[in-house]
Design a protein around this motif. Structure first.
Motif, PDB file in Angstrom:
ATOM      1  N   ASP A  28       0.836  -1.207   0.000  1.00  0.00           N
ATOM      2  CA  ASP A  28       0.000   0.000   0.000  1.00  0.00           C
ATOM      3  C   ASP A  28       0.870   1.256   0.000  1.00  0.00           C
ATOM      4  OD1 ASP A  28      -2.209  -1.574   0.028  1.00  0.00           O
ATOM      5  OD2 ASP A  28      -2.664  -1.316   2.156  1.00  0.00           O
ATOM      6  N   LEU A  29       1.941   1.218   0.776  1.00  0.00           N
ATOM      7  CA  LEU A  29       2.836   2.377   0.829  1.00  0.00           C
ATOM      8  C   LEU A  29       3.556   2.569  -0.504  1.00  0.00           C
ATOM      9  CD1 LEU A  29       4.386   2.004   4.404  1.00  0.00           C
ATOM     10  CD2 LEU A  29       2.757   3.734   3.639  1.00  0.00           C
ATOM     11  N   ILE A  30       3.914   1.463  -1.142  1.00  0.00           N
ATOM     12  CA  ILE A  30       4.561   1.564  -2.455  1.00  0.00           C
ATOM     13  C   ILE A  30       3.598   2.169  -3.468  1.00  0.00           C
ATOM     14  CG2 ILE A  30       5.456   0.206  -4.388  1.00  0.00           C
ATOM     15  CD1 ILE A  30       6.656  -1.715  -2.298  1.00  0.00           C
ATOM     16  N   ALA A  31       2.331   1.726  -3.416  1.00  0.00           N
ATOM     17  CA  ALA A  31       1.321   2.285  -4.327  1.00  0.00           C
ATOM     18  C   ALA A  31       1.145   3.778  -4.081  1.00  0.00           C
ATOM     19  CB  ALA A  31      -0.007   1.552  -4.145  1.00  0.00           C
ATOM     20  N   THR A  32       1.133   4.172  -2.808  1.00  0.00           N
ATOM     21  CA  THR A  32       1.023   5.596  -2.472  1.00  0.00           C
ATOM     22  C   THR A  32       2.279   6.352  -2.907  1.00  0.00           C
ATOM     23  OG1 THR A  32      -0.368   5.095  -0.559  1.00  0.00           O
ATOM     24  CG2 THR A  32       0.745   7.240  -0.573  1.00  0.00           C
ATOM     25  N   GLY A  33       3.432   5.727  -2.685  1.00  0.00           N
ATOM     26  CA  GLY A  33       4.710   6.382  -2.945  1.00  0.00           C
ATOM     27  C   GLY A  33       4.970   6.710  -4.398  1.00  0.00           C
ATOM     28  N   LYS A  34       4.254   6.077  -5.319  1.00  0.00           N
ATOM     29  CA  LYS A  34       4.465   6.364  -6.743  1.00  0.00           C
ATOM     30  C   LYS A  34       4.236   7.834  -7.068  1.00  0.00           C
ATOM     31  CE  LYS A  34       3.321   1.710  -8.377  1.00  0.00           C
ATOM     32  NZ  LYS A  34       2.366   0.870  -9.138  1.00  0.00           N
ATOM     33  N   GLN A  35       3.459   8.495  -6.200  1.00  0.00           N
ATOM     34  CA  GLN A  35       3.166   9.910  -6.459  1.00  0.00           C
ATOM     35  C   GLN A  35       4.414  10.783  -6.378  1.00  0.00           C
ATOM     36  OE1 GLN A  35       0.234  10.830  -7.454  1.00  0.00           O
ATOM     37  NE2 GLN A  35      -0.852   8.915  -7.036  1.00  0.00           N
ATOM     38  N   ILE A  36       5.472  10.321  -5.701  1.00  0.00           N
ATOM     39  CA  ILE A  36       6.670  11.177  -5.573  1.00  0.00           C
ATOM     40  C   ILE A  36       7.372  11.340  -6.911  1.00  0.00           C
ATOM     41  CG2 ILE A  36       7.003  10.526  -3.163  1.00  0.00           C
ATOM     42  CD1 ILE A  36       9.350   8.795  -4.009  1.00  0.00           C
ATOM     43  N   PHE A  37       7.031  10.511  -7.891  1.00  0.00           N
ATOM     44  CA  PHE A  37       7.643  10.646  -9.207  1.00  0.00           C
ATOM     45  C   PHE A  37       6.835  11.557 -10.137  1.00  0.00           C
ATOM     46  CE2 PHE A  37       8.950   6.238  -7.866  1.00  0.00           C
ATOM     47  CZ  PHE A  37      10.234   6.608  -7.508  1.00  0.00           C
ATOM     48  N   GLU A  38       5.681  12.047  -9.641  1.00  0.00           N
ATOM     49  CA  GLU A  38       4.901  13.003 -10.428  1.00  0.00           C
ATOM     50  C   GLU A  38       5.673  14.315 -10.517  1.00  0.00           C
ATOM     51  OE1 GLU A  38       1.927  12.744 -11.903  1.00  0.00           O
ATOM     52  OE2 GLU A  38       1.381  10.710 -11.268  1.00  0.00           O
ATOM     53  N   GLU A  39       5.662  14.911 -11.695  1.00  0.00           N
ATOM     54  CA  GLU A  39       6.417  16.153 -11.871  1.00  0.00           C
ATOM     55  C   GLU A  39       5.892  17.273 -10.993  1.00  0.00           C
ATOM     56  OE1 GLU A  39       6.941  17.492 -15.835  1.00  0.00           O
ATOM     57  OE2 GLU A  39       8.472  15.991 -16.287  1.00  0.00           O
ATOM     58  N   ILE A  40       4.575  17.308 -10.795  1.00  0.00           N
ATOM     59  CA  ILE A  40       4.012  18.385  -9.982  1.00  0.00           C
ATOM     60  C   ILE A  40       4.468  18.247  -8.528  1.00  0.00           C
ATOM     61  CG2 ILE A  40       1.850  17.163  -9.458  1.00  0.00           C
ATOM     62  CD1 ILE A  40       0.463  19.941  -9.792  1.00  0.00           C
ATOM     63  N   PHE A  41       4.643  17.004  -8.059  1.00  0.00           N
ATOM     64  CA  PHE A  41       5.157  16.786  -6.708  1.00  0.00           C
ATOM     65  C   PHE A  41       6.616  17.236  -6.633  1.00  0.00           C
ATOM     66  CE2 PHE A  41       7.295  14.333  -3.428  1.00  0.00           C
ATOM     67  CZ  PHE A  41       6.428  14.452  -2.347  1.00  0.00           C
ATOM     68  N   LYS A  42       7.373  16.939  -7.651  1.00  0.00           N
ATOM     69  CA  LYS A  42       8.797  17.305  -7.651  1.00  0.00           C
ATOM     70  C   LYS A  42       8.973  18.823  -7.651  1.00  0.00           C
ATOM     71  CE  LYS A  42      10.834  13.154  -9.473  1.00  0.00           C
ATOM     72  NZ  LYS A  42      11.473  12.946  -8.150  1.00  0.00           N
ATOM     73  N   ARG A  43       8.075  19.526  -8.313  1.00  0.00           N
ATOM     74  CA  ARG A  43       8.187  20.980  -8.344  1.00  0.00           C
ATOM     75  C   ARG A  43       7.993  21.584  -6.949  1.00  0.00           C
ATOM     76  NH1 ARG A  43       4.981  20.871 -13.202  1.00  0.00           N
ATOM     77  NH2 ARG A  43       3.208  21.758 -12.080  1.00  0.00           N
ATOM     78  N   HIS A  44       7.205  20.899  -6.126  1.00  0.00           N
ATOM     79  CA  HIS A  44       6.903  21.429  -4.795  1.00  0.00           C
ATOM     80  C   HIS A  44       7.542  20.601  -3.682  1.00  0.00           C
ATOM     81  CE1 HIS A  44       3.836  24.296  -6.248  1.00  0.00           C
ATOM     82  NE2 HIS A  44       3.546  23.363  -7.140  1.00  0.00           N
ATOM     83  N   GLU A  45       8.460  19.712  -4.034  1.00  0.00           N
ATOM     84  CA  GLU A  45       8.990  18.762  -3.061  1.00  0.00           C
ATOM     85  C   GLU A  45       9.649  19.455  -1.864  1.00  0.00           C
ATOM     86  OE1 GLU A  45      11.646  14.640  -3.053  1.00  0.00           O
ATOM     87  OE2 GLU A  45      11.556  15.901  -4.846  1.00  0.00           O
ATOM     88  N   THR A  46      10.435  20.470  -2.109  1.00  0.00           N
ATOM     89  CA  THR A  46      11.121  21.164  -1.020  1.00  0.00           C
ATOM     90  C   THR A  46      10.119  21.819  -0.081  1.00  0.00           C
ATOM     91  OG1 THR A  46      13.020  21.590  -2.467  1.00  0.00           O
ATOM     92  CG2 THR A  46      12.843  22.909  -0.464  1.00  0.00           C
ATOM     93  N   GLU A  47       9.093  22.464  -0.662  1.00  0.00           N
ATOM     94  CA  GLU A  47       8.074  23.117   0.163  1.00  0.00           C
ATOM     95  C   GLU A  47       7.302  22.092   0.988  1.00  0.00           C
ATOM     96  OE1 GLU A  47       5.773  26.146  -2.233  1.00  0.00           O
ATOM     97  OE2 GLU A  47       6.934  25.147  -3.815  1.00  0.00           O
ATOM     98  N   ILE A  48       6.999  20.932   0.386  1.00  0.00           N
ATOM     99  CA  ILE A  48       6.235  19.898   1.094  1.00  0.00           C
ATOM    100  C   ILE A  48       7.041  19.355   2.268  1.00  0.00           C
ATOM    101  CG2 ILE A  48       5.253  17.576   0.871  1.00  0.00           C
ATOM    102  CD1 ILE A  48       4.631  18.335  -2.074  1.00  0.00           C
ATOM    103  N   LYS A  49       8.333  19.076   2.038  1.00  0.00           N
ATOM    104  CA  LYS A  49       9.179  18.586   3.127  1.00  0.00           C
ATOM    105  C   LYS A  49       9.261  19.605   4.252  1.00  0.00           C
ATOM    106  CE  LYS A  49      12.142  15.503   0.392  1.00  0.00           C
ATOM    107  NZ  LYS A  49      13.508  15.249  -0.135  1.00  0.00           N
ATOM    108  N   THR A  50       9.403  20.883   3.903  1.00  0.00           N
ATOM    109  CA  THR A  50       9.479  21.940   4.916  1.00  0.00           C
ATOM    110  C   THR A  50       8.192  22.001   5.731  1.00  0.00           C
ATOM    111  OG1 THR A  50      10.941  23.232   3.488  1.00  0.00           O
ATOM    112  CG2 THR A  50       9.848  24.408   5.284  1.00  0.00           C
ATOM    113  N   PHE A  51       7.060  21.870   5.043  1.00  0.00           N
ATOM    114  CA  PHE A  51       5.755  21.934   5.715  1.00  0.00           C
ATOM    115  C   PHE A  51       5.607  20.809   6.730  1.00  0.00           C
ATOM    116  CE2 PHE A  51       1.288  20.658   5.975  1.00  0.00           C
ATOM    117  CZ  PHE A  51       0.685  21.854   6.364  1.00  0.00           C
ATOM    118  N   PHE A  52       5.967  19.579   6.349  1.00  0.00           N
ATOM    119  CA  PHE A  52       5.735  18.430   7.229  1.00  0.00           C
ATOM    120  C   PHE A  52       6.838  18.256   8.273  1.00  0.00           C
ATOM    121  CE2 PHE A  52       2.766  17.320   3.876  1.00  0.00           C
ATOM    122  CZ  PHE A  52       1.698  16.849   4.613  1.00  0.00           C
ATOM    123  N   GLU A  53       7.948  18.966   8.132  1.00  0.00           N
ATOM    124  CA  GLU A  53       8.977  18.921   9.175  1.00  0.00           C
ATOM    125  C   GLU A  53       8.522  19.657  10.432  1.00  0.00           C
ATOM    126  OE1 GLU A  53      12.426  20.489   7.315  1.00  0.00           O
ATOM    127  OE2 GLU A  53      13.025  18.584   6.399  1.00  0.00           O
TER     128      GLU A  53
END
Length: 1018
Positions: free
Chosen positions: A176-201
């Motif tokens: 289930d986590l692998i299925a969810t994790g596929k979203q990290i390869f979406e380009e839109i996620f990559k564009r906001h990856e730094t902001e998302i990590k900062t938010f959840f830290e």
């Protein structure tokens, strides 16, 4: 830019433009980059370019059409073109490394290698192509790092609770986590990856955000119960829906952030870089003004860039290429784009057809010259004219429906629909009225669809019209329809057992599923054998292997399985592995030696034992499987368990390439049919929804400077559906609906434009009341009125006998011939093979710098060598049960020959019959075999001593044994005393944990030649 509709000669035009550049400058290939998206497409492009250069240079008839057009468009004479073609071909072949026709991924790999230093990568980094493998490692790292107070654990537990509340139960949280994790390869996620990590830290910030959402939802619900005002109720429902939508995937976003962090850590530790990350990283690195620097690093001076299938580019890919385009334009050079919005069906793989739809806005005015290729060279006029009508009316219908049902204020989206299909009308090359179209709406029988039976009737009609089965292609929206068709075909064959072979071929279905490695009986048997070798104590694995083997070797084996299954019950009494009697004798006899073989050699041995290359139609599967095994071993080693895991996760779904045309009907999904053409196409189940998605559809809402209360999280994943329409995210709903309509209309376009001659469509008859918009609605609007639910136009075009291609001397277009390549495994095994340790030992024993061992028939014939060999063997044995395995290990490493092992094993057992030695090799001691003792001598230098065997009993007392060969010497006893002193010193320097005194030490010398054991006074 060329907008190339289906069948309009896109590849022809692309090759033509490339040839025009070569004719202007024979070594221009060094300055041209041509990219596509698949290896197949780039291979075809290379072959087309080289083939036409050779053909024009050598007066080959098949290249005359290129010669004529090039002469007209360049103004060069035929002789000049032939001369320049020969020169250009010669330069390319002698400078092939700079013939830059490649996939986008290959281009990015080249850039990555040359920019390793700037990207902070090591000199020997690995480019990882397998995202799934890297993702799995990251998920496992996340699971292993979980602690009771970890936020990730709380999210995972809450997700499980929510699933249980909704009666959704998962067998594996990891999957289930692998299925969810596929979203990290979406380009839109990559564009906001730094902001998302900062938010959840910031845990407090996340907690406050969640509390705020729940409070707003509760407050809205309380107000909703107290108000009767319709407008206020509507607004409160919108607020409740918005909170639910944001909360739905909030935990998953937190997990995505954690998975992404673990993946980054693993990549750094393994000096690995994911190819999927290249676009994003390259975009960050080159910024807006560093294009010349990029050219310099890739070692090329690119003046022209040609992109095929441009509608499949992603936003980041285009952002990077746009800079290269602008650089070329600034230097006065041209670029080329070829694409078709109507064939954009891969948006779920990050492609964005909107870029092509609005390409003129990407450059300054006048920079883009757009040409439409409107002539259809592939398809008969009846099919072309039908498609023109279908898609013109479909767009008009969709525009009207969008304005009435979705939004009447979003004219920008209506304009997108119009522009996407503005060039849909084509002119058929053949003016003759020819071809056949049929649309049949099939009524339901209760709840059961009758389309599968309708396909059977269609096959019989196509046979009657003399259309060969190999000329028929069935296209389906998704794989779930394939079993329905297959079952209907099998039922018809069972009900009509007396059909002739020719008719049966119309009901033999061949799909990509049939070419998967997992569909091969031979490969499946190998996997079953590996499972038994991985775990001897698994009777189910042996049962599966025995059943597979017997089913393949005995056609009637399934008729009586009683004895087979009873063998498991009998095996318990006989104390042997069940099902051995149903397996080849060689396999059961050589079971233990097989376990010690490297993986590739082991599989070769299994193929030989089970005679798998004697099975019909299995050679292609076995060749491909062995190639995959070789690749796996080179990257991951020979561990059987790891390979079986790789098989289950990925390899079993690999499809092999088959060039041989079989006399059967093919079936493909529409996605895989793109770019192909077929004589006759049947499209059943043509009724998918216009808002249907390939997977669970997520709509990504990008926060805009926190304008709204719900936009604290930088990127919000939302479920597409009616709830989204009735929320604050209605704009996202409208945008996504527009895109989905184009996506699904494009699927219909691709399906209906594959045939050359005959098109037959089957769809479920429309219910009287149908709210959901389907492609069948669009077809019904076009072909109405119908006679008994059937629309027909034209006559079925029969198959034409295929004549052998005439060879005009063009070596790049030489007809392919299928050659059966026999496979054999050498039966003669090497008489002797050695490990490095064995070679070194034999050299020492014979006092020679090198030893010829390949023909050796026995051990070195001297007592010293034999004594030292027994010494080495005893040093490996911990308990008497280890004798057999230790002897096998020495055979495998080359210290012992196969014909010597019985005598040596007997000698070792005789040594252990000594009454004192029997006790030493029981299991009551803790054993230390040849463990080093490091000591500092009187000069202060470190030295090592290594007693042969030290045993510790349950009271902590020690027994010290040294093995000796040859004569007795006083120095042997001194050696034992030295070992004992070292051991006493060791225990004197450590805490005794409550012991009253140091352990008692007893020393022995064991003379192996005479089997005499001597007690040494310490």
């Amino acid at each position: 830019m060329y907008k190339a509709s289906a069948g309009s000669g896109k590849t022809f035009r692309l090759a033509l433009e490339y040839l025009k550049l070569l004719l202007s400058k024979p070594n221009a290939h060094r300055n041209i980059l041509a990219v596509s998206f698949t290896n197949k497409a780039t291979g075809e492009m290379k072959q087309r370019i080289l083939g036409e250069l050779y053909g024009m240079a050598h007066h080959c008839e098949s290249s005359d059409v290129y010669l004529e057009i090039l002469s007209k468009e360049t103004g060069l004479s035929e002789n000049d073109i032939r001369q320049k073609s020969a020169e250009a071909l010669n330069k390319i072949l002698h400078d092939y490394g700079f013939f830059n026709v490649e996939t986008i991924d290959s281009f990015y790999q080249r850039v990555l290698r040359n920019m390793a230093k700037e990207l902070g990568l090591g000199a020997y980094f690995n480019i990882e192509l397998d995202n799934q493998k890297a993702l799995k490692e990251a998920v496992r790292a996340l699971i292993q790092s979980l602690s009771t107070d970890a936020e990730s654990l709380q999210w995972i537990c809450k997700i499980i609770e929510d699933d249980a509340a909704n009666e959704k139960y998962s067998k594996s949280i990891e999957k289930d986590l692998i299925a969810t994790g596929k979203q990290i390869f979406e380009e839109i996620f990559k564009r906001h990856e730094t902001e998302i990590k900062t938010f959840f830290e910031d845990k407090n910030r996340v907690d406050d955000y969640v509390k705020m959402l729940y409070l707003r939802k509760k407050s809205a619900k309380d107000k909703l119960e107290k108000t009767d005002a319709e407008d206020e109720q509507n607004q409160l429902e919108i607020e409740i829906n918005s909170c639910d939508l944001v909360l739905k995937h909030l935990r998953n976003m937190g997990l995505l952030s954690d998975i992404s962090k673990h993946l980054t850590t693993l990549n750094h530790e393994q000096n690995r870089f994911l190819l999927v990350d290249t676009s994003a990283l390259l975009s960050q690195l080159i910024g807006e003004n560093d294009t010349p620097f990029l050219y310099e690093k890739i070692g090329a001076n690119l003046n022209h860039i040609l992109i095929d299938e441009f509608q499949d580019t992603s936003d980041l890919q285009w952002k990077n290429f746009k800079l290269l385009f602008l650089e070329n334009l600034s230097k006065g050079y041209s670029n080329l784009i070829v694409g078709d919005v109507k064939q954009a069906i891969y948006r779920w793989r990050n492609s964005n057809w909107e870029t092509l739809n609005s390409i003129e806005k990407e450059f300054y005015e006048g920079a883009v010259e757009v040409s439409a290729l409107n002539t259809n060279y592939r398809t008969d006029s009846t099919v072309v004219n039908f498609n023109n009508t279908v898609f013109q009316k479909a767009i008009a219908s969709l525009k009207q429906r969008f304005e009435t049902e979705i939004s009447d204020s979003r004219q920008d989206l209506v304009e997108v629909l119009s522009k996407a299909y503005a060039d849909v009308c084509q002119t058929p090359k053949c003016k003759e009225i020819k071809g056949f179209v049929e649309v049949r709406f099939v009524e339901k029988n209760g709840r059961k669809s009758q389309q599968a039976q309708a396909i059977v009737n269609t096959m019989l009609r196509l046979q009657e019209a003399k259309i060969k089965p190999e000329d028929i292609m069935i296209l389906v929206r998704n794989k779930t329809h394939i079993p329905k068709i297959s079952e209907a075909f099998e039922a018809y064959l069972s009900a009509n057992p007396n059909l002739d072979e020719e008719t049966k071929n119309y009901f033999k279905l061949v799909s990509d599923e049939a070419f998967k490695l997992s569909s091969s009986s031979a490969v499946c048997l190998i996997i079953d054998a590996l499972r038994t070798l991985s775990n001897y104590n698994d009777p189910l694995a042996f049962a599966q292997l025995a059943y597979t083997y017997q089913s393949q070797s005995r056609p009637n084996f399934n008729q009586n399985l009683t004895d087979f299954f009873n063998s498991y019950k009998l095996s318990k009494d006989l104390k042997k592995q069940p099902f051995h009697d149903y397996l080849p004798e060689n396999f059961t006899r050589e079971y233990k030696p097989l376990q010690k073989l490297p993986l590739y050699e082991l599989i070769e041995k299994i193929i030989a034992i089970f005679s798998l290359f004697e099975q019909k139609n299995q050679h292609a599967f076995l060749y491909d499987f062995l190639d995959c095994v070789n690749t796996f071993v080179s990257q991951n080693g020979s561990n059987i368990e790891n390979f079986l895991e790789y098989w289950a996760d990925e390899l079993q779904n690999k499809t092999i390439a088959i060039n041989v045309q079989v006399s059967s009907v093919r079936v493909l999904t529409i996605h895989k049919s793109k770019g192909l053409e077929f004589h006759t196409v049947v499209v059943p189940f043509c009724e998918w929804g216009m808002d249907e998605t390939r997977f669970e559809q997520l709509v990504w809402h990008e926060s805009k400077q926190h304008e709204n209360w719900f936009e604290q999280m930088p990127l919000i994943p939302l479920n597409y559906g009616k709830t989204l329409k009735h929320s604050y995210f209605v704009t996202d709903f409208q945008n996504e609906t527009s895109k989905l309509w184009v996506d699904n209309l494009n699927l219909l376009y691709v399906a209906l434009t594959r045939p050359k001659h005959n098109l037959l469509v089957l769809a479920e008859a429309l219910p009287k009341k149908s709210e959901k918009l389907r492609v069948s609605n669009l077809l019904n609007n076009v072909v109405n009125p119908l006679i008994e639910g059937i629309f027909q136009e034209g006559e079925l075009v029969p198959s034409v006998e295929k004549h052998e291609e005439t060879f005009d001397g063009n070596v790049f277009k030489m007809p392919l011939k299928t050659i059966e390549v026999p496979f054999s495994i050498a039966q003669k095994q090497p008489t002797f093979y050695l490990s490095k340790d064995a070679i070194k030992w034999y050299c020492e024993m014979q006092n020679q710098p090198n030893v010829e061992t390949h023909g050796r028939a026995s051990l070195p014939n001297n007592p010293l060598a034999k004594g030292l060999l027994y010494h080495r063997i005893l040093a490996e044995i911990r308990h008497s049960d280890d004798i057999e395995n230790t002897i096998e290990k020495f055979v495998f490493n080359g210290f012992i020959l196969e014909n010597e092992k019985i005598n040596i094993a007997t000698r070792i057992r005789n040594l252990l019959k000594n009454s004192i030695a029997q006790d030493w090799f029981s299991k009551k001691y803790r054993i230390f075999n040849e463990c080093k003792i490091v000591n500092r001598n009187v000069q202060g230098r470190l030295e090592q001593r290594r007693p042969d065997r030290v045993m510790q009993d349950e009271n902590g007392n020690l027994i010290l044994v040294d093995f000796k060969t040859g004569q007795k010497y006083p120095k042997h006893r001194e050696q034992i005393r030295e070992y004992a002193t070292l051991l006493k010193n060791m225990f004197a320097n450590v805490e005794t944990h409550g012991r009253a005194s140091l352990p008692k030490i007893t020393g022995f010398l064991w003379y192996l030649d005479t089997n005499e054991i001597e007690l040494v006074e310490l």
